[in-house]
Motif scaffolding. Structure first.
Motif, PDB file in Angstrom:
ATOM      1  N   THR A   1      -1.233   7.792  -4.555  1.00 19.97           N
ATOM      2  CA  THR A   1      -0.070   7.692  -3.973  1.00 19.97           C
ATOM      3  C   THR A   1       0.274   7.175  -2.577  1.00 19.97           C
ATOM      4  OG1 THR A   1       0.749   9.555  -5.667  1.00 19.97           O
ATOM      5  CG2 THR A   1       1.904   9.707  -3.751  1.00 19.97           C
ATOM      6  N   SER A   2      -0.772   8.220  -1.874  1.00 18.61           N
ATOM      7  CA  SER A   2      -0.972   8.012  -0.661  1.00 18.61           C
ATOM      8  C   SER A   2      -1.251   6.103  -0.647  1.00 18.61           C
ATOM      9  CB  SER A   2      -1.685   8.831  -0.129  1.00 18.61           C
ATOM     10  OG  SER A   2      -2.949   9.015  -0.587  1.00 18.61           O
ATOM     11  N   LEU A   3      -1.921   6.117  -1.176  1.00 17.00           N
ATOM     12  CA  LEU A   3      -2.924   4.951  -1.428  1.00 17.00           C
ATOM     13  C   LEU A   3      -1.793   3.335  -1.213  1.00 17.00           C
ATOM     14  CD1 LEU A   3      -5.723   2.999  -0.964  1.00 17.00           C
ATOM     15  CD2 LEU A   3      -6.111   2.552  -3.729  1.00 17.00           C
ATOM     16  N   GLU A   4      -0.891   3.725  -2.561  1.00 17.82           N
ATOM     17  CA  GLU A   4       0.122   2.722  -2.622  1.00 17.82           C
ATOM     18  C   GLU A   4       0.643   2.744  -1.307  1.00 17.82           C
ATOM     19  OE1 GLU A   4       0.513   1.597  -5.895  1.00 17.82           O
ATOM     20  OE2 GLU A   4       2.396   0.169  -4.809  1.00 17.82           O
ATOM     21  N   ALA A   5       0.782   3.687  -1.351  1.00 19.44           N
ATOM     22  CA  ALA A   5       1.972   3.733  -0.187  1.00 19.44           C
ATOM     23  C   ALA A   5       1.498   2.992   1.463  1.00 19.44           C
ATOM     24  CB  ALA A   5       1.922   5.211   0.420  1.00 19.44           C
ATOM     25  N   ARG A   6       0.229   2.596   1.825  1.00 22.69           N
ATOM     26  CA  ARG A   6      -0.452   2.525   2.713  1.00 22.69           C
ATOM     27  C   ARG A   6      -0.594   0.934   2.203  1.00 22.69           C
ATOM     28  NH1 ARG A   6      -2.647   5.553   6.382  1.00 22.69           N
ATOM     29  NH2 ARG A   6      -3.494   7.601   5.707  1.00 22.69           N
ATOM     30  N   LEU A   7      -0.650   0.394   1.519  1.00 21.32           N
ATOM     31  CA  LEU A   7      -1.138  -0.603   1.210  1.00 21.32           C
ATOM     32  C   LEU A   7       0.918  -2.145   1.281  1.00 21.32           C
ATOM     33  CD1 LEU A   7      -3.267  -0.942  -2.210  1.00 21.32           C
ATOM     34  CD2 LEU A   7      -3.446  -1.591   0.198  1.00 21.32           C
TER      35      LEU A   7
ATOM     36  N   LYS B   1      -5.167   7.112 -18.778  1.00 17.67           N
ATOM     37  CA  LYS B   1      -4.850   6.394 -19.473  1.00 17.67           C
ATOM     38  C   LYS B   1      -3.608   6.999 -18.533  1.00 17.67           C
ATOM     39  CE  LYS B   1      -4.923   7.313 -24.131  1.00 17.67           C
ATOM     40  NZ  LYS B   1      -6.861   6.900 -23.474  1.00 17.67           N
ATOM     41  N   VAL B   2      -4.396   7.668 -16.879  1.00 21.19           N
ATOM     42  CA  VAL B   2      -3.213   7.053 -15.333  1.00 21.19           C
ATOM     43  C   VAL B   2      -1.847   6.468 -15.974  1.00 21.19           C
ATOM     44  CG1 VAL B   2      -2.645   7.752 -13.859  1.00 21.19           C
ATOM     45  CG2 VAL B   2      -4.629   8.172 -14.627  1.00 21.19           C
ATOM     46  N   ASP B   3      -0.379   7.035 -15.503  1.00 22.85           N
ATOM     47  CA  ASP B   3       0.409   6.024 -15.797  1.00 22.85           C
ATOM     48  C   ASP B   3       0.466   5.078 -14.719  1.00 22.85           C
ATOM     49  OD1 ASP B   3       2.912   4.325 -16.000  1.00 22.85           O
ATOM     50  OD2 ASP B   3       3.764   6.421 -15.595  1.00 22.85           O
ATOM     51  N   MET B   4       0.173   3.646 -14.638  1.00 21.58           N
ATOM     52  CA  MET B   4       0.402   3.058 -13.626  1.00 21.58           C
ATOM     53  C   MET B   4       1.480   2.439 -12.840  1.00 21.58           C
ATOM     54  SD  MET B   4      -3.149   2.961 -12.241  1.00 21.58           S
ATOM     55  CE  MET B   4      -2.918   1.631 -10.758  1.00 21.58           C
ATOM     56  N   THR B   5       2.888   2.669 -13.662  1.00 23.59           N
ATOM     57  CA  THR B   5       3.555   2.912 -13.578  1.00 23.59           C
ATOM     58  C   THR B   5       4.725   2.779 -11.949  1.00 23.59           C
ATOM     59  OG1 THR B   5       4.636   3.109 -16.222  1.00 23.59           O
ATOM     60  CG2 THR B   5       7.005   2.357 -13.748  1.00 23.59           C
ATOM     61  N   PRO B   6       4.010   4.295 -11.553  1.00 20.95           N
ATOM     62  CA  PRO B   6       4.046   3.832  -9.772  1.00 20.95           C
ATOM     63  C   PRO B   6       3.462   3.437  -8.658  1.00 20.95           C
ATOM     64  CG  PRO B   6       4.089   6.096 -10.819  1.00 20.95           C
ATOM     65  CD  PRO B   6       3.711   4.937 -11.622  1.00 20.95           C
ATOM     66  N   PHE B   7       2.570   2.810  -9.182  1.00 21.90           N
ATOM     67  CA  PHE B   7       1.462   2.412  -8.398  1.00 21.90           C
ATOM     68  C   PHE B   7       1.182   1.107  -8.594  1.00 21.90           C
ATOM     69  CE2 PHE B   7      -0.293   5.870 -10.028  1.00 21.90           C
ATOM     70  CZ  PHE B   7       0.591   6.531  -9.141  1.00 21.90           C
ATOM     71  N   PRO B   8       3.104  -0.375  -8.467  1.00 21.57           N
ATOM     72  CA  PRO B   8       2.281  -2.012  -8.851  1.00 21.57           C
ATOM     73  C   PRO B   8       2.370  -2.466  -7.653  1.00 21.57           C
ATOM     74  CG  PRO B   8       4.265  -0.337  -7.889  1.00 21.57           C
ATOM     75  CD  PRO B   8       3.934   0.509  -7.721  1.00 21.57           C
ATOM     76  N   ARG B   9       1.662  -2.179  -6.817  1.00 21.62           N
ATOM     77  CA  ARG B   9       0.703  -2.851  -6.178  1.00 21.62           C
ATOM     78  C   ARG B   9      -0.623  -2.580  -6.092  1.00 21.62           C
ATOM     79  NH1 ARG B   9      -0.144  -6.696  -3.283  1.00 21.62           N
ATOM     80  NH2 ARG B   9      -1.448  -6.820  -0.934  1.00 21.62           N
ATOM     81  N   ILE B  10      -1.046  -1.223  -6.755  1.00 26.39           N
ATOM     82  CA  ILE B  10      -2.299  -1.297  -6.884  1.00 26.39           C
ATOM     83  C   ILE B  10      -2.412  -1.824  -8.051  1.00 26.39           C
ATOM     84  CG2 ILE B  10      -3.635   0.089  -7.772  1.00 26.39           C
ATOM     85  CD1 ILE B  10      -2.754   2.764  -5.878  1.00 26.39           C
ATOM     86  N   ALA B  11      -1.557  -1.935  -8.777  1.00 28.10           N
ATOM     87  CA  ALA B  11      -2.057  -2.783 -10.281  1.00 28.10           C
ATOM     88  C   ALA B  11      -1.857  -3.839  -9.928  1.00 28.10           C
ATOM     89  CB  ALA B  11      -0.426  -2.471 -11.575  1.00 28.10           C
TER      90      ALA B  11
END
Lengths: 215, 215
Positions: A142-148, A181-191
């Motif tokens: 969550t924080s990594l996604e925000a930073r990216l 099986k972590v849902d990656m939907t909230p992390f589009p930039r990481i994905a």
């Protein structure tokens, strides 16, 4: 030629494999099975090489190094091109910080020995153990996604248009997130960064399923 | 002058305070209370500064950095003297690895948010929580002690006769070990390094009890 004591599924070994491949360095893989027979990494033969009983260990002539980030910094200093850290000190610090967001703030809490302690010493259920795993990945991502996403310019990789130390840590952590099986939907930039990295041969050859000890 | 967002008992903030003092750099401390009112680090005001919701954050003009080891590497690059890393790449890697043995392999597993999860989400007892804390310190210190003792020459500090990044991490971890009443008898070399460091003003001024927010 150098030797990497590795386990196909170890995130930390996976990071070093990526860095070695990105720098075009040949190495021999010696598998250390972390699960079989209570874990080869805990036996005296491996402890003599790395007293921590963790993988990876990197051996090159008289050099014996542990800790994935320290090994990658060493590779960076000995083989500066292609660079895995930017030139500017502030940008270098940002890259190191994002790498540590994964390597210090997610991975150690979800490491095999911790999951074992939860199960065997605290008697938590498999469902609680899996929830633990997912919790720390989600908190960290969550924080990594925000930073990216907050970067002034978005490159193809985590930071900019060339792979850095962040990508070496991000791809193995996403691999583990997928296993759990972590849902990656909230992390589009990481994905997206992960998907782009996996188009590169250096990342693909480092993947768990490409290792000699893959099961 | 730079600003360090800190909590007196935070190991990670303590590491950066030591490094700033060793390098003779002036800084202002802004306390972030990690416990009161659910934790100031989780409030929007602090998250705007550091989305991870962890301390420390280092701010200097346009520079905003998180992750204690990344901050210290930045200080090392901007203010190389006195050096906290040796000059030789292999020695640098060893110092970084020993620092990570503490900062990645002990501290994150024993961090406040993890202890909270154990208690509130998994319902472990206080005794189990304390045993968890001690377990990871003892496991980490056992290999760290072996590594320090195995060095070909024993200096006054963890590595050599001048303070390094290892000492910046070691002293805060021993402070925490003492809080949790870890028996230091099996770790004479770690204890001796800690005692020597605490004879230095740079380490003493960084101690939790010397902070403006000490309780």
């Amino acid at each position: 030629m150098s030797t990497l004591y590795s386990y196909f599924r170890s995130s930390a070994a996976y990071r070093v494999r990526i860095a070695l491949n990105l720098k075009g360095l040949d190495y021999e893989t010696v598998p250390v099975h972390l699960v079989r027979d209570g874990g080869e990494q805990r036996k005296p033969a491996y402890r003599a090489l790395n007293v921590n009983g963790l993988v990876p260990t990197f051996v090159d002539g008289g050099v014996n190094l542990h800790q994935s980030l320290a090994i990658i910094e060493y590779l960076e200093e000995m083989h500066p091109t292609p660079a895995l850290l930017p030139a500017d000190p502030m940008a270098r610090a940002q890259v190191r910080a994002l790498a540590l967001d994964i390597a210090a703030d997610i991975h150690p809490i979800d490491n095999l020995r911790v999951l074992r302690y939860l199960k065997h010493d605290l008697g938590v259920t498999d469902a609680q153990k899996d929830a633990w795993y997912v919790h720390w990945v989600v908190e960290g991502f969550t924080s990594l996604e925000a930073r990216l996403a907050a970067q002034s310019s978005q490159g193809k990789f985590a930071v900019g248009d060339t792979p850095t130390l962040v990508d070496c840590c991000l791809v193995p952590q996403v691999y583990n997130a997928n296993r759990f099986k972590v849902d990656m939907t909230p992390f589009p930039r990481i994905a997206a960064v992960n998907a782009h990295c996996l188009t590169l041969d250096a990342f693909r050859r480092a993947a768990p399923e490409a290792q000699p000890d893959a099961e």
